[in-house]
Design a protein around this motif. Structure first.
Motif, PDB file in Angstrom:
ATOM      1  N   THR A 106     -14.676  -0.199   7.290  1.00  0.00           N
ATOM      2  CA  THR A 106     -13.728  -1.185   6.745  1.00  0.00           C
ATOM      3  C   THR A 106     -14.316  -1.940   5.554  1.00  0.00           C
ATOM      4  OG1 THR A 106     -14.488  -2.783   8.416  1.00  0.00           O
ATOM      5  CG2 THR A 106     -12.519  -1.493   8.920  1.00  0.00           C
ATOM      6  N   ARG A 136      -8.493   1.756   3.195  1.00  0.00           N
ATOM      7  CA  ARG A 136      -7.432   0.805   3.525  1.00  0.00           C
ATOM      8  C   ARG A 136      -7.340   0.548   5.024  1.00  0.00           C
ATOM      9  NH1 ARG A 136      -3.686   0.585  -0.761  1.00  0.00           N
ATOM     10  NH2 ARG A 136      -4.857   0.827  -2.696  1.00  0.00           N
ATOM     11  N   GLY A 137      -7.865   1.434   5.804  1.00  0.00           N
ATOM     12  CA  GLY A 137      -7.824   1.280   7.248  1.00  0.00           C
ATOM     13  C   GLY A 137      -8.597   2.404   7.918  1.00  0.00           C
ATOM     14  N   VAL A 149      -7.817   5.715   6.131  1.00  0.00           N
ATOM     15  CA  VAL A 149      -6.591   5.589   5.355  1.00  0.00           C
ATOM     16  C   VAL A 149      -6.950   5.181   3.934  1.00  0.00           C
ATOM     17  CG1 VAL A 149      -4.362   4.432   5.160  1.00  0.00           C
ATOM     18  CG2 VAL A 149      -5.316   4.941   7.423  1.00  0.00           C
ATOM     19  N   ASP A 158      -5.496   5.015  -0.441  1.00  0.00           N
ATOM     20  CA  ASP A 158      -4.308   4.794  -1.275  1.00  0.00           C
ATOM     21  C   ASP A 158      -3.464   6.072  -1.326  1.00  0.00           C
ATOM     22  OD1 ASP A 158      -2.422   4.084  -3.106  1.00  0.00           O
ATOM     23  OD2 ASP A 158      -3.827   3.694  -4.750  1.00  0.00           O
ATOM     24  N   GLY A 159      -2.168   5.931  -1.053  1.00  0.00           N
ATOM     25  CA  GLY A 159      -1.293   7.097  -1.059  1.00  0.00           C
ATOM     26  C   GLY A 159      -1.157   7.746  -2.417  1.00  0.00           C
ATOM     27  N   ASP A 193      -6.528  10.130   5.095  1.00  0.00           N
ATOM     28  CA  ASP A 193      -5.079  10.110   5.269  1.00  0.00           C
ATOM     29  C   ASP A 193      -4.452   9.189   4.224  1.00  0.00           C
ATOM     30  OD1 ASP A 193      -4.895  11.848   7.400  1.00  0.00           O
ATOM     31  OD2 ASP A 193      -5.175  10.264   8.892  1.00  0.00           O
ATOM     32  N   GLU A 214      -2.004   6.415   2.651  1.00  0.00           N
ATOM     33  CA  GLU A 214      -1.297   5.240   3.157  1.00  0.00           C
ATOM     34  C   GLU A 214       0.192   5.387   2.891  1.00  0.00           C
ATOM     35  OE1 GLU A 214      -2.080   0.448   3.007  1.00  0.00           O
ATOM     36  OE2 GLU A 214      -2.212   1.585   1.142  1.00  0.00           O
ATOM     37  N   SER A 262       3.931   4.618   1.859  1.00  0.00           N
ATOM     38  CA  SER A 262       4.582   3.720   0.912  1.00  0.00           C
ATOM     39  C   SER A 262       5.659   2.921   1.630  1.00  0.00           C
ATOM     40  CB  SER A 262       5.209   4.528  -0.230  1.00  0.00           C
ATOM     41  OG  SER A 262       4.227   5.297  -0.895  1.00  0.00           O
ATOM     42  N   ASP A 275       5.880   7.643   8.314  1.00  0.00           N
ATOM     43  CA  ASP A 275       4.426   7.772   8.465  1.00  0.00           C
ATOM     44  C   ASP A 275       4.000   9.183   8.060  1.00  0.00           C
ATOM     45  OD1 ASP A 275       1.794   7.760   9.163  1.00  0.00           O
ATOM     46  OD2 ASP A 275       2.102   6.907  11.168  1.00  0.00           O
ATOM     47  N   HIS A 305       1.360  10.677   8.473  1.00  0.00           N
ATOM     48  CA  HIS A 305       0.428  11.310   9.403  1.00  0.00           C
ATOM     49  C   HIS A 305       1.155  12.118  10.466  1.00  0.00           C
ATOM     50  CE1 HIS A 305      -1.832   7.366   8.374  1.00  0.00           C
ATOM     51  NE2 HIS A 305      -1.914   8.217   7.398  1.00  0.00           N
TER      52      HIS A 305
END
Length: 341
Positions: free
Chosen positions: A258, A264-265, A285, A287-288, A321, A323, A325, A330, A332
Motif C-alpha cells: 500500500t 491503488r489497492g 490494483v 490505474d485503469g 488488476d 481499477e 472506472s 468490476d 475483475h
C-alpha cells in the motif's frame, strides 16, 4: 514544473533500470540474495542436525554404560528415548537434502515440503515416546522395583537432562531462525526427553528414601508434560502442512504494497511456506488507464518491495488488476457475470 520534470526523469531512469535488469536476468520473481539466504538456511539446518546427533549420541552412550552397571529399567527407558531423539535427525536430514534439489517439471515448486513430512514423522515419534513413557510408568506402578546404584543413576539422569536441554535450545533457536517448523518440533522432542531424564532423577531420589512408588508417579507426571509438548509441536507442524502463516507477515506485506507508488489497492494476498522458504501470490490494483508497460513496472516494484519487507520470502508472483472506472462493472469479474448483470 521543475520538480515534475525531475520526478518524471527519475521515473524513466527507474523504469529503464528495471527493464534492463529483467532483460539481463530471468523473470523468475526471485532475487539472488534471497536464494543464497535459503541455501544458507539449509546448511545451518544440516549443521544443527549433525551437532545435535553427536551430542545425543554421546549422551545415550554414557547412559547405556550406567544401565549395564545398575540394571535400572527407568534409565533404560530414558536411554532409548535419547537414542530415538538422535535418530529423528535422519528424516530431517533427508528433508534438508531434498530441499536443496532444483524444481522439476513434475515438482514445479521443488522439494521443500519434504520438511513438513519430516515434521509429521517427528510428531509421531513424540507421540510414541509419550505412549512408551506412560506404559513404563504404569507398569512400574503396578510392579514396584527397587533401583540399584542410585548415585550412578542420578548422575546419568543429569547427563541426559543436560544433553537434551542443550540440543533442544540449539534446535529450536536454529529452527526459528531459518523458519523450519520441523526442526523446532524436533527441538521440542529433545526437551521431552530431558523431562524424562528428570523423572529418572526424581524417581531415583524417592527410591533412595525408600519410597518405591516415587519413580512411577513422577513418570506419570512427566508423561502428562510430554503430551502438552506433543500438542504444541503437532499444532505447529499441522499449521504448516495446512499452509498457515503468521498474520503479522500478511499485515507486513500489505503495508509494503500500500505504501508503493502506483498501487491503488491490494486484492487477494496469499503467503505459503515451502519448507523454510516463503512464497507470495498477490493481486494489486493499478490505474485503469495505465499501459501494459506501466502496470508491469508497478508489479515488478511490488515484487521487490515484498522481497525486502517479508523475512524469508524468496519468490513473489504479482498480478496487476485495473481499477474500475466510475459506473463501470468490476473488471475483475468474468464476462459471464457481466452478461448476467
Amino acid at each position: 514544473m521543475s520538480d515534475h520534470r525531475h520526478e518524471h526523469s527519475h521515473s524513466r531512469r527507474h523504469g529503464l533500470r528495471h527493464r534492463l535488469a529483467h532483460l539481463l536476468t530471468p523473470h523468475s520473481h526471485q532475487t539472488a540474495d534471497k536464494v543464497d539466504s535459503a541455501l544458507e538456511s539449509s546448511a545451518r539446518g544440516m549443521r544443527a542436525l549433525w551437532v545435535s546427533l553427536a551430542v545425543l549420541g554421546v549422551t545415550a552412550l554414557a547412559q547405556a554404560v550406567v544401565v549395564a552397571v545398575s540394571g535400572s529399567v527407568a534409565l533404560l527407558g530414558d536411554t532409548v528415548h535419547n537414542a530415538a531423539d538422535a535418530l529423528t535427525a535422519v528424516p530431517l536430514g533427508i528433508a534438508f537434502v531434498l530441499g536443496r534439489r532444483a524444481a522439476t517439471r513434475r515438482f514445479t515448486y521443488g522439494y521443500g515440503r519434504a520438511e513438513d513430512l519430516a515434521g509429521l514423522v517427528i510428531v509421531l515419534t513424540i507421540a510414541a515416546s509419550a505412549a512408551f513413557a506412560g506404559w513404563a510408568a504404569i507398569d512400574r506402578l503396578l510392579d514396584p522395583r527397587p533401583v540399584a546404584h542410585v548415585p550412578a543413576v542420578a548422575v546419568a539422569a543429569l547427563v541426559g537432562f543436560a544433553g537434551n536441554e542443550w540440543v533442544a535450545r540449539y534446535r529450536i533457536r536454529v529452527g526459528r531462525a531459518i523458519g523450519s517448523a520441523a526442526l523446532v518440533a524436533d527441538g521440542l522432542h529433545a526437551r521431552t526427553d530431558g523431562f524424562t531424564s528428570l523423572a529418572v532423577l526424581l524417581g531415583a531420589g524417592g527410591s533412595a528414601l525408600g519410597w518405591q512408588l516415587a519413580d512411577p508417579i513422577v513418570g506419570l507426571a512427566i508423561t502428562a508434560a510430554i503430551v502438552l509438548v506433543l500438542r504444541d509441536a503437532a499444532r505447529e507442524v499441522f499449521r504448516r502442512v495446512l499452509d498457515a502463516v503468521d498474520p503479522a507477515l500478511v499485515d507486513r506485506a500489505e503495508r509494503a504494497l500500500t505504501e508503493l507508488p502506483g498501487v491503488r489497492g491490494v486484492g487477494e494476498l496469499r503467503l505459503r511456506w515451502i519448507g523454510h522458504r516463503l512464497r507470495a501470490e498477490v493481486a494489486v490494483v493499478v490505474d485503469g488507464e495505465a499501459t501494459v508497460r506501466e502496470a508491469h513496472r508497478i508489479a515488478v516494484d511490488a515484487e521487490h518491495a515484498l522481497l525486502h519487507a517479508v523475512p524469508r520470502l524468496t519468490a513473489a508472483l504479482v498480478h496487476a488488476d485495473p481499477e474500475a472506472s466510475p459506473g463501470e462493472a468490476d473488471p475483475h469479474l468474468p464476462l459471464a457475470h457481466h452478461a448476467a448483470a
